[in-house]
Design a protein around this motif. Structure first.
Motif, PDB file in Angstrom:
ATOM      1  N   LEU A 190       0.745  -1.016  -0.010  1.00 40.31           N
ATOM      2  CA  LEU A 190       0.208  -0.125  -0.259  1.00 40.31           C
ATOM      3  C   LEU A 190       1.056   1.355  -0.426  1.00 40.31           C
ATOM      4  N   THR A 191       1.992   1.071   0.950  1.00 33.41           N
ATOM      5  CA  THR A 191       2.796   2.231   0.770  1.00 33.41           C
ATOM      6  C   THR A 191       2.925   2.959  -0.860  1.00 33.41           C
ATOM      7  N   GLN A 192       3.743   1.348  -1.263  1.00 32.58           N
ATOM      8  CA  GLN A 192       4.660   1.751  -2.349  1.00 32.58           C
ATOM      9  C   GLN A 192       3.223   2.126  -3.394  1.00 32.58           C
ATOM     10  N   ARG A 193       2.134   1.957  -3.286  1.00 32.64           N
ATOM     11  CA  ARG A 193       0.938   2.300  -4.251  1.00 32.64           C
ATOM     12  C   ARG A 193       0.878   4.215  -3.884  1.00 32.64           C
ATOM     13  N   ILE A 194       0.654   4.362  -2.880  1.00 31.74           N
ATOM     14  CA  ILE A 194       0.448   5.654  -2.529  1.00 31.74           C
ATOM     15  C   ILE A 194       1.849   6.387  -3.103  1.00 31.74           C
ATOM     16  N   GLN A 195       2.319   6.223  -2.715  1.00 31.41           N
ATOM     17  CA  GLN A 195       3.838   7.017  -2.897  1.00 31.41           C
ATOM     18  C   GLN A 195       4.173   7.342  -4.390  1.00 31.41           C
ATOM     19  N   SER A 196       3.899   6.073  -4.802  1.00 29.61           N
ATOM     20  CA  SER A 196       3.188   6.238  -6.563  1.00 29.61           C
ATOM     21  C   SER A 196       2.645   7.019  -7.635  1.00 29.61           C
ATOM     22  N   GLY A 197       2.184   7.062  -6.384  1.00 30.72           N
ATOM     23  CA  GLY A 197       1.101   7.918  -6.896  1.00 30.72           C
ATOM     24  C   GLY A 197      -0.437   7.634  -7.806  1.00 30.72           C
ATOM     25  N   GLU A 198      -0.807   6.200  -7.436  1.00 32.19           N
ATOM     26  CA  GLU A 198      -1.894   5.789  -8.029  1.00 32.19           C
ATOM     27  C   GLU A 198      -2.747   6.229  -7.630  1.00 32.19           C
ATOM     28  N   PHE A 199      -2.659   6.989  -6.176  1.00 29.08           N
ATOM     29  CA  PHE A 199      -4.590   7.538  -6.131  1.00 29.08           C
ATOM     30  C   PHE A 199      -4.721   8.398  -6.135  1.00 29.08           C
ATOM     31  N   GLY A 200      -3.170   9.245  -6.193  1.00 31.07           N
ATOM     32  CA  GLY A 200      -3.070  10.973  -6.320  1.00 31.07           C
ATOM     33  C   GLY A 200      -3.304  11.586  -4.509  1.00 31.07           C
ATOM     34  N   LYS A 201      -3.234  12.468  -4.650  1.00 31.53           N
ATOM     35  CA  LYS A 201      -3.314  13.053  -3.349  1.00 31.53           C
ATOM     36  C   LYS A 201      -3.520  12.898  -1.955  1.00 31.53           C
ATOM     37  N   LEU A 202      -3.197  12.564  -0.869  1.00 31.10           N
ATOM     38  CA  LEU A 202      -3.662  11.846   0.069  1.00 31.10           C
ATOM     39  C   LEU A 202      -4.463  13.018   1.111  1.00 31.10           C
ATOM     40  N   LEU A 203      -5.912  12.813   1.240  1.00 31.70           N
ATOM     41  CA  LEU A 203      -7.053  13.791   1.529  1.00 31.70           C
ATOM     42  C   LEU A 203      -7.529  13.687   3.183  1.00 31.70           C
ATOM     43  N   ARG A 204      -7.839  12.472   3.655  1.00 31.53           N
ATOM     44  CA  ARG A 204      -8.532  11.853   4.942  1.00 31.53           C
ATOM     45  C   ARG A 204      -7.499  10.945   5.170  1.00 31.53           C
ATOM     46  N   TYR A 205      -7.337  11.131   6.259  1.00 35.12           N
ATOM     47  CA  TYR A 205      -6.512  10.170   7.216  1.00 35.12           C
ATOM     48  C   TYR A 205      -7.781  10.070   8.897  1.00 35.12           C
ATOM     49  N   SER A 206      -7.633   8.375   8.141  1.00 31.36           N
ATOM     50  CA  SER A 206      -9.016   7.697   9.162  1.00 31.36           C
ATOM     51  C   SER A 206      -8.345   6.698  10.187  1.00 31.36           C
ATOM     52  N   ILE A 207      -7.907   7.412  11.891  1.00 35.66           N
ATOM     53  CA  ILE A 207      -7.338   6.304  12.360  1.00 35.66           C
ATOM     54  C   ILE A 207      -8.710   6.024  13.594  1.00 35.66           C
ATOM     55  N   CYS A 208      -8.485   4.985  13.873  1.00 36.87           N
ATOM     56  CA  CYS A 208      -9.240   4.118  14.955  1.00 36.87           C
ATOM     57  C   CYS A 208      -8.565   2.862  16.049  1.00 36.87           C
ATOM     58  N   CYS A 209      -8.238   3.284  16.767  1.00 40.91           N
ATOM     59  CA  CYS A 209      -6.931   2.654  17.586  1.00 40.91           C
ATOM     60  C   CYS A 209      -7.107   2.928  19.308  1.00 40.91           C
ATOM     61  N   SER A 210      -6.970   1.677  20.016  1.00 44.70           N
ATOM     62  CA  SER A 210      -7.087   1.675  21.799  1.00 44.70           C
ATOM     63  C   SER A 210      -5.579   2.807  21.794  1.00 44.70           C
ATOM     64  N   GLY A 211      -6.156   3.372  23.240  1.00 48.80           N
ATOM     65  CA  GLY A 211      -4.705   4.441  23.508  1.00 48.80           C
ATOM     66  C   GLY A 211      -4.545   5.775  23.683  1.00 48.80           C
ATOM     67  N   GLY A 212      -5.213   6.395  22.284  1.00 47.28           N
ATOM     68  CA  GLY A 212      -5.220   7.268  21.663  1.00 47.28           C
ATOM     69  C   GLY A 212      -4.458   7.549  20.907  1.00 47.28           C
ATOM     70  N   LEU A 213      -3.755   8.079  20.283  1.00 46.30           N
ATOM     71  CA  LEU A 213      -2.672   9.297  18.720  1.00 46.30           C
ATOM     72  C   LEU A 213      -1.666   8.641  20.374  1.00 46.30           C
ATOM     73  N   LEU A 214      -1.190   8.797  20.947  1.00 48.09           N
ATOM     74  CA  LEU A 214      -0.044   9.350  21.281  1.00 48.09           C
ATOM     75  C   LEU A 214       0.262   8.223  22.189  1.00 48.09           C
ATOM     76  N   HIS A 215      -0.087   7.013  21.879  1.00 49.33           N
ATOM     77  CA  HIS A 215       0.251   5.531  22.314  1.00 49.33           C
ATOM     78  C   HIS A 215      -0.256   4.641  21.564  1.00 49.33           C
ATOM     79  N   ASN A 216      -1.282   3.689  21.211  1.00 48.89           N
ATOM     80  CA  ASN A 216      -1.343   3.023  20.446  1.00 48.89           C
ATOM     81  C   ASN A 216      -1.527   3.728  18.521  1.00 48.89           C
ATOM     82  N   GLY A 217      -1.520   5.088  19.049  1.00 50.95           N
ATOM     83  CA  GLY A 217      -2.490   5.101  17.290  1.00 50.95           C
ATOM     84  C   GLY A 217      -0.580   5.957  17.223  1.00 50.95           C
ATOM     85  N   SER A 218       0.360   5.292  17.904  1.00 50.42           N
ATOM     86  CA  SER A 218       1.382   6.523  17.237  1.00 50.42           C
ATOM     87  C   SER A 218       1.638   5.222  15.988  1.00 50.42           C
ATOM     88  N   HIS A 219       1.789   4.251  15.534  1.00 50.05           N
ATOM     89  CA  HIS A 219       2.182   3.423  14.655  1.00 50.05           C
ATOM     90  C   HIS A 219       1.050   3.888  13.800  1.00 50.05           C
TER      91      HIS A 219
END
Length: 226
Positions: free
Chosen positions: A148-177
């Motif tokens: 997926l990273t290779q496809r995004i970096q190649s521009g296959e999907f165009g610009k990344l506009l929205r990033y949705s994260i669902c995780c336990s422990g909040g952004l600063l803990h498990n969300g850091s992944h």
């Protein structure tokens, strides 16, 4: 036959030992992953709670190890995994590198340190000593995410506009992944010159923006990340 690497774990909490059981097919803890790796041999735990360390060693059928921290660090470990609370990681690495018998490699749960200068000093010291250090960001290396990273970096999907994260422990803990992956998916200069606006957007220097949607998972019996 190659010698197995004796591996010790500092910390005996959920990510070190608590998740899953030895009978599970897939590992949910560091201890289980080590027991499934043919090149590694689980040699013991250290925890400020002697009871927790003893329970972990019993659960994963590994020999008892010293309960005194300095004595434990002086054991002939080939690999040490650090799974203590986040704010303790840098001090643990410092003490590991200062021990009489430093290991060949150290795996540290994220983050290594909240002070980048201190982190750089520790990594430089480890490198000069010939001790390999890796911070545990396993999602980065999952085959499907690499593709997926290779496809995004190649521009296959165009610009990344929205990033949705669902995780336990909040952004600063498990969300850091998720943040780690975001750094791979956005242009290099984007994360070096950006601002947050009131709408929760991550705005880059060139006027582009990425919407960040953060949701905390209701599931807390495991470390969930999506």
């Amino acid at each position: 036959m190659n010698k197995t690497l004796t591996t010790g774990i500092i910390g005996a909490g959920r990510i070190a030992s608590g998740f899953g059981t030895p009978e599970d097919d897939l590992p949910l803890s560091l201890a289980h992953a080590i027991t499934l790796a043919g090149e590694l041999q689980l040699g013991g735990f250290f925890d400020i709670s002697e009871e927790s360390a003893q329970e972990a060693e019993k659960k994963w059928s590994c020999p008892a190890s010293p309960r005194d921290r300095d004595c434990w660090l002086a054991e002939p470990w080939d690999v040490i995994c650090v799974a203590t609370p986040d704010e303790q990681h840098a001090d643990d690495l410092h003490d590991i590198l200062s021990s009489p018998r430093p290991p060949r490699a150290v795996l540290i749960e994220k983050p290594l340190c909240t002070d980048p200068d201190k982190a750089e000093q520790l990594l430089k010291r480890a490198k000069n000593m010939g001790v390999a250090v890796q911070v545990n960001y396993p999602r980065r290396w999952q085959p499907d995410l690499l593709k997926l990273t290779q496809r995004i970096q190649s521009g296959e999907f165009g610009k990344l506009l929205r990033y949705s994260i669902c995780c336990s422990g909040g952004l600063l803990h498990n969300g850091s992944h998720a943040v780690d992956l975001l750094a791979s998916w956005l242009p290099n200069d984007f994360l070096t010159d950006y601002t947050y606006n009131d709408a929760g957007m991550l705005a880059g220097a060139n006027g582009d923006s990425v919407e960040i949607i953060m949701r905390d998972s209701v599931q807390h019996d495991c470390y969930l990340w999506e």
